[in-house]
Scaffold this active site. Structure first.
Site, PDB file in Angstrom:
ATOM      1  N   CYS A 135      36.610  50.326  38.105  1.00 50.94           N
ATOM      2  CA  CYS A 135      37.327  51.404  39.086  1.00 50.94           C
ATOM      3  C   CYS A 135      38.602  52.000  38.018  1.00 50.94           C
ATOM      4  O   CYS A 135      39.617  51.494  37.977  1.00 50.94           O
ATOM      5  CB  CYS A 135      37.931  50.805  40.372  1.00 50.94           C
ATOM      6  SG  CYS A 135      38.912  51.812  41.331  1.00 50.94           S
ATOM      7  N   CYS A 138      41.640  52.794  39.944  1.00 49.71           N
ATOM      8  CA  CYS A 138      42.543  51.524  40.203  1.00 49.71           C
ATOM      9  C   CYS A 138      43.105  50.935  39.104  1.00 49.71           C
ATOM     10  O   CYS A 138      44.515  50.353  39.075  1.00 49.71           O
ATOM     11  CB  CYS A 138      41.713  50.479  41.047  1.00 49.71           C
ATOM     12  SG  CYS A 138      40.264  50.997  41.956  1.00 49.71           S
ATOM     13  N   ASP A 139      42.685  50.950  38.009  1.00 47.79           N
ATOM     14  CA  ASP A 139      43.198  50.313  36.698  1.00 47.79           C
ATOM     15  C   ASP A 139      43.545  50.954  35.554  1.00 47.79           C
ATOM     16  O   ASP A 139      44.012  50.571  34.490  1.00 47.79           O
ATOM     17  CB  ASP A 139      41.948  49.061  36.294  1.00 47.79           C
ATOM     18  CG  ASP A 139      41.604  48.331  37.559  1.00 47.79           C
ATOM     19  OD1 ASP A 139      42.453  47.753  38.192  1.00 47.79           O
ATOM     20  OD2 ASP A 139      40.306  47.733  37.489  1.00 47.79           O
TER      21      ASP A 139
END
Ligand code: NAP
Length: 310
Positions: A135, A138-139
């Site tokens: 992701c 997200c990261d």
């Protein structure tokens, strides 16, 4: 365990929430289950959706919130609970179980979506969450000023590479063929980014390092030799696997997707599959949302047939 709902919907992505909206508007007694309150499906992890009509360049999480707000405005009953099984699926009344409770319904729509596929190479599990991510939204922020690679050649890989290019110093997009699968508009955008390099015809071999990722080994499919590429992070965007395990062995499936056409009818009467969990040509937010509407239309026909057979 007393009341029998008309409809149980499992999943709160675009397919599940739109099914909820259509079901409430059809006055069906409906309950929707999601695992956590922010579920919302895969779009919650998409930084930008630019092909949902009327809402250009909207953030994926914001779009999912709009869907949720719409469903809630119609008083859709949404419950946070993981469904553990669907039983008696061939009966007129289906049993849907959570760890603690059993719910009854005349019809069930499975809209559980899909999850990212794994590369299945050495080092992937070892470095998962320690440099290997599925992701980018997200990261990505963890890789500010670093070098990363993205495996894949579809829309998600292109979107990830473009997103990561805004924070990483260097992004390698590694694709196993010499032609990308993703849309032309995203290809053009990625190719216009100075810090994205596309490595053509390379297959992933392993992710290597001592405690942290140091490099990936990739195989050039033209000369069949392995090469070392130094990176700090690895993003995997090679497609999805359907989250179809609740109906494993209970309905017809093809490559882990539930076989259903746009009516969303599965091989078992009263069980419907909507969104990325079913077999279909195009997996987009708009086609998932359309499935939700079509599935409820099929549910209405099914319930009316049940009434007539009483
Ligand atoms: P996808 O379109 O299926 O692309 C997966 C990519 O990963 C392909 O390029 C494939 O290579 C590659 N791949 C698969 N297995 C691999 C392996 N073991 N090693 C290396 N590479 C591998 O999946 P996606 O990008 O996740 O997109 C899923 C669906 O969502 C698509 O229908 C897509 O159009 C849609 N989507 C649309 C948008 C948008 O329109 N904005 C955004 C996101 C997603 P090959 O090409 O060689 O098969």
């Amino acid at each position: 365990m007393s009341k029998t709902y008309d409809l149980i919907i499992i999943g709160s992505g675009p397919a599940g929430l739109n099914a909820g909206i259509y079901a409430k508007r059809a006055c069906l007694d409906t309950i929707l289950f999601e695992t956590i309150e922010t579920s919302g499906g895969q779009i919650t992890q998409t930084y930008e959706v630019d092909n949902y009509m009327g809402l250009p360049k909207i953030n994926g999480f914001d779009l999912s919130q709009k869907f949720r707000d719409h469903a809630k405005s119609l008083d859709l009953e949404i419950v946070n609970a993981k469904i553990t099984s669907i039983e008696q699926i061939r009966d007129r009344v289906k049993l849907v179980k959570t760890k603690d409770t059993t719910y009854l319904a005349k019809a069930v729509i499975l809209a559980t979506g899909a999850y990212p596929a794994k590369l299945g190479i050495e080092g992937e599990d070892e470095f998962r969450g320690k440099g290997v991510s599925y992701c980018a939204t997200c990261d990505g922020a963890f890789f500010k000023g670093k070098t990363v690679c993205v495996f894949g050649g579809g829309d998600v890989a292109l979107e990830d590479a473009i997103f990561l290019s805004k924070m990483a110093t260097k992004v390698y997009l590694i694709h196993r063929r010499d032609e990308l699968r993703g849309s032309q508009i995203l290809q053009n955008e990625a190719k216009a980014c100075d810090n994205i390099d596309i490595l053509w015809s390379y297959a992933p071999v392993s992710i290597n390092g001592n405690g942290k990722i140091e490099y990936v080994t990739i195989k050039n499919l033209k000369d069949n030799k392995d090469y070392r590429l130094d990176v700090d992070g690895v993003f995997v965007a090679i497609g999805t696997k359907a989250e179809s395990s609740l109906l494993d062995g209970k309905v017809e499936m093809k490559k882990n997707r539930i076989v259903a056409d746009e009516t969303c009818k599965t091989s078992v009467p009263g069980i419907f599959a909507a969104g990325d969990v079913r077999t279909k040509q195009l997996r987009q937010v708009i086609t998932a949302a359309a499935d939700g509407a079509n599935a409820v239309t099929s549910v209405l026909h099914y319930l009316s047939d049940l009434e007539q057979k009483k």
